[in-house]
Design an enzyme around this catalytic site. Structure first.
Site, PDB file in Angstrom:
ATOM      1  CE  LYS A 204      -7.318 -11.143  15.832  1.00 32.17           C
ATOM      2  NZ  LYS A 204      -7.514 -11.157  17.271  1.00 32.17           N
ATOM      3  CD  GLU A 210       7.055  -4.874  13.669  1.00 36.15           C
ATOM      4  OE1 GLU A 210       5.879  -4.730  13.236  1.00 36.15           O
ATOM      5  OE2 GLU A 210       7.413  -4.507  14.805  1.00 36.15           O
ATOM      6  N   GLY A 264      -4.211 -13.028  18.933  1.00 36.06           N
ATOM      7  CA  GLY A 264      -2.964 -13.372  18.249  1.00 36.06           C
ATOM      8  C   GLY A 264      -2.136 -14.378  19.026  1.00 36.06           C
ATOM      9  NE  ARG A 265      -2.168 -11.977  24.978  1.00 39.22           N
ATOM     10  CZ  ARG A 265      -2.751 -10.872  24.556  1.00 39.22           C
ATOM     11  NH1 ARG A 265      -2.447 -10.357  23.384  1.00 39.22           N
ATOM     12  NH2 ARG A 265      -3.660 -10.270  25.301  1.00 39.22           N
ATOM     13  CD  GLU A 350       0.816  -8.953  22.971  1.00 34.05           C
ATOM     14  OE1 GLU A 350       1.708  -8.260  22.456  1.00 34.05           O
ATOM     15  OE2 GLU A 350       0.183  -9.811  22.326  1.00 34.05           O
ATOM     16  CG  HIS A 381      26.629 -24.459  33.194  1.00 33.18           C
ATOM     17  ND1 HIS A 381      27.680 -24.912  33.956  1.00 33.18           N
ATOM     18  CD2 HIS A 381      25.815 -25.528  32.988  1.00 33.18           C
ATOM     19  CE1 HIS A 381      27.531 -26.211  34.168  1.00 33.18           C
ATOM     20  NE2 HIS A 381      26.397 -26.612  33.598  1.00 33.18           N
ATOM     21  CE  LYS A 510       1.650  -2.746  17.138  1.00 37.45           C
ATOM     22  NZ  LYS A 510       0.371  -3.377  16.842  1.00 37.45           N
TER      23      LYS A 510
HETATM   24  O1  LIG Z   1      -0.859 -10.912  13.548  1.00 36.21           O
HETATM   25  P1  LIG Z   1      -0.644  -9.453  13.528  1.00 36.21           P
HETATM   26  O2  LIG Z   1      -1.912  -8.689  13.320  1.00 36.21           O
HETATM   27  O3  LIG Z   1       0.386  -9.092  12.476  1.00 36.21           O
HETATM   28  O4  LIG Z   1      -0.102  -8.998  14.922  1.00 36.21           O
HETATM   29  C1  LIG Z   1       1.103  -9.485  15.441  1.00 36.21           C
HETATM   30  C2  LIG Z   1       1.239  -9.238  16.909  1.00 36.21           C
HETATM   31  O5  LIG Z   1       1.180  -7.844  17.199  1.00 36.21           O
HETATM   32  C3  LIG Z   1       0.463  -7.626  18.408  1.00 36.21           C
HETATM   33  O6  LIG Z   1      -0.772  -7.097  18.109  1.00 36.21           O
HETATM   34  C4  LIG Z   1       1.186  -6.682  19.295  1.00 36.21           C
HETATM   35  O7  LIG Z   1       2.497  -7.018  19.514  1.00 36.21           O
HETATM   36  C5  LIG Z   1       0.328  -9.033  19.010  1.00 36.21           C
HETATM   37  O8  LIG Z   1      -0.720  -9.139  19.885  1.00 36.21           O
HETATM   38  C6  LIG Z   1       0.173  -9.846  17.782  1.00 36.21           C
HETATM   39  O9  LIG Z   1       0.345 -11.197  18.047  1.00 36.21           O
END
Ligand SMILES: O=P(O)(O)OC[C@H]1O[C@](O)(CO)[C@@H](O)[C@@H]1O
Length: 546
Positions: A204, A210, A264-265, A350, A381, A510
């Site tokens: 987003k 990452e 995002g979620r 979240e 199990h 972060k």
């Molecule tokens: O889509 P982006 O901006 O890379 O963010 C990834 C994720 O990181 C967060 O901002 C925090 O974990 C989530 O809300 C989001 O889904």
């Protein structure tokens, strides 16, 4: 706390105190209609909450609380594009992404639906091109593998849905890389051919470390194999930050946008769903949206006592706030929903893992519970021991389909169904000491040994569970199920009085990681960091031979 809410909450607490010893076994024995009276339906979907310790009075008090908390007005505010995410000054309109059979949806004075439809059409054209081989890699070969690089909401939804819809998957193979751990991308790329691999960079913000790190590694992998100029043919992106995507070097025609009013979620319904569409095709993707839209319409219009997301939220609130249970387990009796608990962890925790109310003051009740789970029967199990005999009560949510996708393996599905129903029954009924002892005696054990062992075989029972049943896990049913959970999170957030649509709690870690990177790299010293961090830095350097 608002006076009306305080009064409704006090009434619920008094009611709970009087009913604390309510025995569900007795409730079922005394009411042959209990299942009918405490379950709700929407087409082939049933929400059964008869195995929770509620009465009609409980439901009336809970719906009274929802009314006092202004749930109907809040719901209206969300659907009509008001900026209900107050800490980010944003509307919350993921429902617009699937409002394809309705009229305009207005945000900031503008109908967003033409843009929603345009992105969907663009996704369709691209996904169809990839699926048919009309869109190919730099050397002219069709794509056999697609790697989605994203994390959190840019990963969990598509991963979960792709797995859930395996019987509908007729496009290229899908892979998902999320973790910053180089093992994730290394292991994924190890089995792939750069000539036939397409990458989707999903973020987003297009700043997430990452995703950006994995994207750069993927680009280098393609460049090393096919040359720098080939990379353009092997990348597409999904983002709200179109300028940042251009800076990364992805062609504008291969960028699929969304908007800051999609959290995002909550984003799998739009461009973030591109890998899903590549896997199952545009028609099934639209069926997924249609299922969610059906739940949206139901949530928007059904009265509280007949409304599935409202009721699931009220039961969740009852368990968390009034009964004080700290967690809930979600157990899909469906192997293809194996990633649903992980998806729901982000959606729920979240959203509702907050400690201040909308106005910044401290929350006055507990807020979101710990959400966890695994598919049944595997969980049986592993951790079901604790659910049945542990000292904490953890409400369970079972998810079950009447039919599987493998008619020739119906006997497997029958066993799956029997196990799911058996677990709900065992949690509720339990086994008394007398029953345990009698069972041991019936096996021929002598009386003193039976007495000694019986306590270990006692199940307290009276443990709550909810069962969600649908006919079959298909795209429509899955969309409807996810939307049910999305709206339940909304309902609970409203009752807690918190903002479900921000996530400031992920920021501090972060920031500290950014500060610590040069220390880990050995470029700077640990300075005045706490002794534990400094000690670990020293140990890591020593273990690396530094
Ligand atoms: O889509 P982006 O901006 O890379 O963010 C990834 C994720 O990181 C967060 O901002 C925090 O974990 C989530 O809300 C989001 O889904």
């Amino acid at each position: 706390m608002d006076q009306a809410i305080e009064t409704a909450l006090a009434a619920l607490r008094t009611h709970r105190a009087a009913k604390a010893s309510m025995d569900m076994r007795a409730a079922f024995a005394g009411d042959p209609q209990r299942f009918e009276r405490f379950s709700l339906g929407l087409d082939d979907l049933t929400l059964d909450f008869s195995r929770t310790a509620v009465t009609e009075e409980t439901i009336a008090l809970l719906t009274g609380l929802a009314e006092a908390a202004g749930l109907s007005a809040a719901r209206e505010a969300m659907f009509s594009g008001e900026r209900i995410n107050g800490t980010e000054d944003r509307a919350v309109l993921h429902t617009a992404l699937r409002a394809l059979s309705g009229g305009p949806v207005v945000e900031a004075g503008k109908d967003v639906m033409p843009e929603v439809r345009a992105v969907l059409e663009a996704m369709d054209a691209f996904a169809t091109g990839v699926r048919t081989g009309a869109i190919r890699g730099a050397t002219g070969k069709a794509f056999t593998d697609v790697v989605n690089i994203g994390i959190g909401g840019s990963d969990l939804g598509p991963v979960m849905v792709t797995r859930a819809l395996a019987p509908f998957h007729d496009g290229p193979r899908l892979h998902y890389v999320s973790n910053i751990d180089g093992a994730h991308i290394a292991d994924t790329l190890a089995g792939l051919d750069p000539e036939t691999t397409l990458f989707i960079i999903a973020s987003k913000t297009f700043t997430t470390i990452e995703t950006m790190t994995n994207a750069a590694t993927a680009r280098q992998w393609v460049a090393d194999a096919l040359g720098q100029e080939a990379t353009g043919d092997h990348f597409a992106a999904v983002s709200t930050a179109l300028d940042k995507v251009s800076a990364f070097g992805i062609d504008r025609a291969r960028v699929f946008g969304f908007w800051d009013w999609v959290g995002g979620r909550y984003s799998l319904w739009g461009a973030i769903g591109l890998p899903i569409m590549i896997a199952v095709g545009a028609d099934d993707f639209r069926r997924l949206l249609a299922g969610a839209e059906a739940m949206d319409r139901h949530f928007h219009s059904a009265p509280p006592a007949r409304n599935l997301p409202v009721m699931l939220g009220l039961i969740g609130y009852w368990h968390r706030v009034i009964c004080g249970y700290p967690a809930r387990a979600v157990i899909p009796y469906d192997q293809r929903l194996e990633r649903l608990p992980a998806y729901l962890q982000q959606l729920d925790m979240e959203s509702n893992g907050k400690r201040v109310q909308l106005d910044g003051t401290a929350a006055e009740t507990p807020t979101g519970p710990l959400v966890w789970g695994e598919p049944g029967t595997n969980g049986q199990h592993a951790f079901f021991q604790l659910l049945h005999q542990g000292t904490d009560i953890i409400p369970v949510e079972f998810i079950l389909a009447a039919e599987g996708h493998e008619p020739r393996l119906k006997h497997h599905h029958d066993l799956l169904v029997a196990n799911c129903l058996a677990q709900a029954e065992a949690l509720m009924k339990g086994r008394t000491r007398e029953e345990a002892e009698a069972q041991l005696l019936a096996k021929g054990m002598d009386a003193s040994e039976a007495k000694r062992l019986a306590p270990h075989r006692v199940f307290p029972g009276n443990r709550p569970s909810v069962t969600i049943l649908h006919r079959r896990l298909d795209p429509f049913a899955l969309g409807r199920l996810i939307a049910l959970y999305e709206h339940r999170v909304f309902v609970e957030a409203r009752l807690y009085g918190i903002n479900a649509f921000d996530q400031w709690g992920v920021e501090l870690g972060k920031e500290l990681a950014t500060e610590l990177l040069p220390v880990v790299e050995g470029k700077t010293g640990a300075g005045d960091r706490d002794a534990a961090t400094a000690g670990m830095i020293r140990l890591i350097a020593a273990l690396r031979g530094g």
